[in-house]
Design a protein around this motif. Structure first.
Motif, PDB file in Angstrom:
ATOM      1  N   LEU A 151      -1.702   3.895 -16.457  1.00  0.00           N
ATOM      2  CA  LEU A 151      -1.840   4.880 -15.584  1.00  0.00           C
ATOM      3  C   LEU A 151      -0.643   5.935 -15.589  1.00  0.00           C
ATOM      4  CD1 LEU A 151      -3.553   6.387 -13.316  1.00  0.00           C
ATOM      5  CD2 LEU A 151      -2.351   4.922 -11.647  1.00  0.00           C
ATOM      6  N   LEU A 152       0.529   5.564 -15.679  1.00  0.00           N
ATOM      7  CA  LEU A 152       1.721   6.466 -15.943  1.00  0.00           C
ATOM      8  C   LEU A 152       1.778   7.032 -17.224  1.00  0.00           C
ATOM      9  CD1 LEU A 152       4.424   7.180 -14.469  1.00  0.00           C
ATOM     10  CD2 LEU A 152       5.364   5.070 -15.425  1.00  0.00           C
ATOM     11  N   LYS A 190       4.731   7.879  -8.605  1.00  0.00           N
ATOM     12  CA  LYS A 190       6.507   7.723  -8.781  1.00  0.00           C
ATOM     13  C   LYS A 190       6.988   6.849  -7.915  1.00  0.00           C
ATOM     14  CE  LYS A 190       6.742  12.099  -9.257  1.00  0.00           C
ATOM     15  NZ  LYS A 190       7.114  13.599  -9.431  1.00  0.00           N
ATOM     16  N   ALA A 191       6.414   6.589  -6.893  1.00  0.00           N
ATOM     17  CA  ALA A 191       6.802   5.821  -5.814  1.00  0.00           C
ATOM     18  C   ALA A 191       6.524   4.351  -5.840  1.00  0.00           C
ATOM     19  CB  ALA A 191       6.147   6.098  -4.498  1.00  0.00           C
ATOM     20  N   SER A 225      -0.617  15.181  -5.990  1.00  0.00           N
ATOM     21  CA  SER A 225      -0.422  13.985  -5.003  1.00  0.00           C
ATOM     22  C   SER A 225      -0.487  12.645  -5.510  1.00  0.00           C
ATOM     23  CB  SER A 225      -1.613  14.164  -3.983  1.00  0.00           C
ATOM     24  OG  SER A 225      -1.478  15.385  -3.168  1.00  0.00           O
ATOM     25  N   THR A 226      -1.456  12.401  -6.218  1.00  0.00           N
ATOM     26  CA  THR A 226      -1.472  11.089  -7.001  1.00  0.00           C
ATOM     27  C   THR A 226       0.002  10.717  -7.862  1.00  0.00           C
ATOM     28  OG1 THR A 226      -3.902  10.974  -6.936  1.00  0.00           O
ATOM     29  CG2 THR A 226      -2.930   9.613  -8.504  1.00  0.00           C
ATOM     30  N   TYR A 227       0.205  11.636  -8.473  1.00  0.00           N
ATOM     31  CA  TYR A 227       1.551  11.576  -9.282  1.00  0.00           C
ATOM     32  C   TYR A 227       2.643  11.190  -8.416  1.00  0.00           C
ATOM     33  CZ  TYR A 227       4.690  12.167 -13.376  1.00  0.00           C
ATOM     34  OH  TYR A 227       5.419  12.012 -14.388  1.00  0.00           O
ATOM     35  N   ASN A 228       2.743  11.792  -7.358  1.00  0.00           N
ATOM     36  CA  ASN A 228       3.809  11.772  -6.403  1.00  0.00           C
ATOM     37  C   ASN A 228       3.773  10.012  -5.900  1.00  0.00           C
ATOM     38  OD1 ASN A 228       4.776  14.209  -6.392  1.00  0.00           O
ATOM     39  ND2 ASN A 228       4.121  14.804  -4.588  1.00  0.00           N
ATOM     40  N   GLY A 229       2.500   9.506  -5.726  1.00  0.00           N
ATOM     41  CA  GLY A 229       2.350   8.197  -5.181  1.00  0.00           C
ATOM     42  C   GLY A 229       2.510   7.169  -6.363  1.00  0.00           C
ATOM     43  N   ILE A 259       0.637  -1.131  -0.044  1.00  0.00           N
ATOM     44  CA  ILE A 259      -0.004  -0.071  -0.022  1.00  0.00           C
ATOM     45  C   ILE A 259       0.915   1.283   0.174  1.00  0.00           C
ATOM     46  CG2 ILE A 259      -1.787   1.425   1.256  1.00  0.00           C
ATOM     47  CD1 ILE A 259      -2.510  -1.331   2.528  1.00  0.00           C
ATOM     48  N   ILE A 260       0.575   2.229  -0.854  1.00  0.00           N
ATOM     49  CA  ILE A 260       1.185   3.440  -0.658  1.00  0.00           C
ATOM     50  C   ILE A 260       0.093   4.673  -0.340  1.00  0.00           C
ATOM     51  CG2 ILE A 260       2.117   5.386  -2.209  1.00  0.00           C
ATOM     52  CD1 ILE A 260       3.232   3.377  -3.971  1.00  0.00           C
TER      53      ILE A 260
END
Length: 234
Positions: free
Chosen positions: A171-172, A92-93, A86-90, A51-52
């Protein structure tokens, strides 16, 4: 080899519509906070490997204590200035081995395991899948002066919920193509629509509400069976 499925749960919003000093994810329904209830569901699904959680930086101390109760690996990522950032930061992780991303609102604590699994399965067949319920009311499309322009056919209208599940590469790609164009959307599937990806709708559940206003807390208590339904949040 089995797919690697990651739940991406953003909880970095400001909760302005709740009009409380406490962010909505930390408000309690029954005996637990909203975010605890959400995490309880995802922590118990064996098809999800990790989970992120995308959070506000100032809330990290609260989450560090909270996450000790869960079995799955949960990574904390700081959110950005907008929902998209915020979603994009997730995204990328995400781990390299991740195949599918299960995006879910942290403030939807009543999602059922069955719906998560059905949406995940549909995404594995179609590349992208979301859950939603048929709208109950007649919808009117109005012009800027609030005059009705037309009435869309209700039988084809859905109120979209989460989870929304996507093949990671799709998604990416959507975020990479659209992110710098300053396009603002209210859900992730809209970005995939923009780049031409067809998104499958799976039947959701009317109890899968998003906690947004104080009234939603009351609805949540009713969903749980009425305990504390007379609590005064006002």
């Amino acid at each position: 080899m089995d797919d690697h499925n990651t739940a991406l749960i953003p909880v970095a919003g400001s909760s302005r519509r709740m009009k409380t000093n406490t962010p909505k994810q930390f408000l309690t329904i029954g005996d637990e906070m909203v975010i605890e209830k959400t995490l309880n569901v995802f922590d118990g699904i064996k098809e999800i490997q990790d989970i992120i959680l995308v959070i506000r930086e100032e809330d990290e101390g609260i989450y560090q204590k909270l996450l000790k109760k869960y079995k799955k690996e949960i990574t904390l990522i700081h959110g950005g200035d907008s929902r998209e950032e915020s979603t994009y930061n997730g995204i990328k992780a995400l781990k390299k081995e991740c195949n599918y991303v299960i995006c879910h609102d942290g403030a939807r604590p009543f999602v059922k395991e069955e719906i998560i699994k059905k949406t995940l399965m549909a995404a594995k067949i179609n590349g992208a899948a979301i859950c939603g319920v048929p709208v109950k009311d007649t919808i009117k499309y109005a012009d800027k002066n609030k005059f009705v322009e037309y009435t869309p056919e209700r039988s084809r209208l859905y109120q979209i919920q989460t989870p929304q599940v996507f093949q990671k590469d799709l998604l990416l790609k959507a975020y990479e193509q659209v992110f710098n164009e300053e396009i603002h959307v209210t859900d992730d599937s809209s970005l995939l629509e923009i780049i031409g990806v067809k998104v499958k709708i799976i039947m959701g559940d009317y109890s899968n509400i998003k906690i947004t206003t104080k009234e939603d807390l009351l609805f949540g208590e009713i969903i749980m069976g009425g305990k504390n339904a007379d609590r005064n949040w006002y």
